[in-house]
Scaffold this motif. Structure first.
Motif, PDB file in Angstrom:
ATOM      1  N   TYR A 230      31.870  69.385  58.737  1.00 30.12           N
ATOM      2  CA  TYR A 230      33.113  69.620  59.459  1.00 30.12           C
ATOM      3  C   TYR A 230      32.949  69.349  60.944  1.00 30.12           C
ATOM      4  O   TYR A 230      31.867  69.532  61.508  1.00 30.12           O
ATOM      5  CB  TYR A 230      33.583  71.071  59.295  1.00 30.12           C
ATOM      6  N   SER A 237      37.056  64.825  64.146  1.00 27.90           N
ATOM      7  CA  SER A 237      36.797  64.451  62.751  1.00 27.90           C
ATOM      8  C   SER A 237      36.557  62.955  62.634  1.00 27.90           C
ATOM      9  O   SER A 237      36.982  62.168  63.480  1.00 27.90           O
ATOM     10  CB  SER A 237      37.975  64.865  61.866  1.00 27.90           C
ATOM     11  N   ASN A 291      43.341  68.238  55.932  1.00 28.92           N
ATOM     12  CA  ASN A 291      42.628  67.072  55.407  1.00 28.92           C
ATOM     13  C   ASN A 291      43.216  66.681  54.057  1.00 28.92           C
ATOM     14  O   ASN A 291      43.495  67.549  53.221  1.00 28.92           O
ATOM     15  CB  ASN A 291      41.142  67.388  55.203  1.00 28.92           C
ATOM     16  N   ALA A 352      38.084  67.658  59.377  1.00 32.14           N
ATOM     17  CA  ALA A 352      38.586  68.546  60.431  1.00 32.14           C
ATOM     18  C   ALA A 352      38.582  69.975  59.915  1.00 32.14           C
ATOM     19  O   ALA A 352      38.777  70.224  58.714  1.00 32.14           O
ATOM     20  CB  ALA A 352      39.998  68.139  60.827  1.00 32.14           C
TER      21      ALA A 352
END
Length: 372
Positions: A230, A237, A291, A352
């Motif tokens: 992460y 990201s 996501n 993310a």
């Protein structure tokens, strides 16, 4: 007292002393030349030494007990293993709860899908789809509707450990689930009283689970391991850094199921639709994700009309976050291994921090369309 009279004046903002002396006729002419109304200005160093006896005395050394600080610095934060968000250290020691969730039209809107850390969408019989929803960082009171287990579910759920809840299923599929280390809770054989049918829905789309109570009864089961890499922010990201702008992500599982995701810049999230209509949660809000992962997967026909998503292996993928998508390769080494994601250069992909939806789109019959 000084032998001479002392008074104080302020020179350049600092208080000093001047000495007032009586006039003497015998004083040298050069001294008279600098007298002003009986005042003699002497060098500062001389003034200090002249009145040293008037300087304050330093305090006597204290014999009291030294002061000890009781300040304790905050513990370093931890990372929620299924969400990547920062949480207080030691705050998420509960097990993960994976639940088979119905996605039939009669089952919508589902309860608490918006609070799941990770949701998998998988193909089942008749071209329909069902979910494996995983709660850990935010376990709700109720979830559902709960449906039966399928042959690919042990491979999806085993990496999370913890608990799995489902309504029942063919015995061979139940046996596959029981062969894992995951604690099973099934409505068909329930002796906990934590499953019940809701009166506001038609069977079989009405089995509801008391999720938080089930987790509390299994508090000694270990928490899950972290599944993905992460980034602390969406901007950091891999998709946001290396991806291309994508406004919509459209997938097709069959002629009956075609979910879509649209980037909402104002809300900084992807908004979900099904069959062209907004997909709503129980509060009336559109389901959203930080996501969105689309994995192309093979379908095994071993069990005839029950399609089996092949989870052990590898395939093509797209990872989306922050309004951008990056092409990827997914792989899973064995049943208990987590899904690994790398980009086209073999670099590990960072999601993310936030919730994640994973679309397991069949490679032999499904489609994926990314709309710029």
């Amino acid at each position: 007292m000084c032998a001479r009279q002392c008074s104080r004046v302020r020179v350049w903002g600092v208080t000093t002393k001047i000495v007032v002396q009586a006039q003497r006729r015998s004083a040298a002419p050069r001294i008279r030349s600098i007298r002003m109304l009986g005042v003699v200005l002497l060098p500062p160093l001389l003034l200090v030494s002249a009145c040293a006896s008037d300087a304050p005395k330093p305090p006597a050394s204290s014999t009291s007990t030294p002061w000890n600080s009781t300040f304790e610095s905050a513990a370093d934060p931890a990372v929620a293993p299924l969400r990547g968000t920062s949480v207080p250290a030691g705050s998420l020691q509960n097990p993960a709860l994976s639940v088979k969730i119905d996605n039939h039209e009669a089952a919508r809107p589902q309860l608490s899908l918006e609070r799941a850390d990770i949701v998998f969408e998988e193909l089942v019989e008749g071209g329909l789809t069902r979910y494996v929803a995983v709660w850990h960082s935010d376990v709700p009171e109720l979830v559902g509707p709960v449906r039966s287990i399928r042959p690919m579910d042990p491979d999806i759920i085993a990496p999370f450990g913890g608990i799995v809840a489902y309504s029942g299923g063919q015995q061979k599929f139940i046996d596959l689930m029981d062969a894992t280390d995951v604690v099973s809770a099934a409505f068909d054989t329930d002796d906990t009283g934590l499953f019940a049918r809701s009166d506001d829905r038609e069977a079989p789309h009405n089995v509801i689970l008391q999720a938080s109570a089930l987790v509390a009864r299994n508090a000694t089961v270990p928490p899950p391991n972290q599944q993905f890499a992460y980034s602390a922010t969406v901007q950091g990201s891999s998709a946001a850094v290396d991806g291309a702008p994508v406004a919509a992500i459209n997938s097709t599982f069959s002629t009956a199921r075609w979910p879509g995701w649209t980037w909402d810049a104002a809300g900084a999230a992807y908004l979900r639709s099904q069959e062209g209509a907004p997909d709503l949660d129980a509060t009336g809000a559109q389901l959203r994700a930080t996501n969105v992962l689309v994995l192309r997967v093979a379908i095994d026909g071993t069990y005839g009309d029950v399609p089996t998503t092949t989870m052990i292996g590898s395939g093509e993928a797209w990872v989306s976050a922050g309004g951008k998508s990056v092409h990827a390769v997914w792989s899973k080494a064995d049943q208990t291994a987590p899904i690994r994601l790398v980009d086209d250069f073999g670099v590990t992909i960072r999601l993310a921090a936030g919730n994640t939806w994973i679309e397991l789109v069949p490679s032999d019959r499904g489609t994926v369309v990314l709309v710029p």
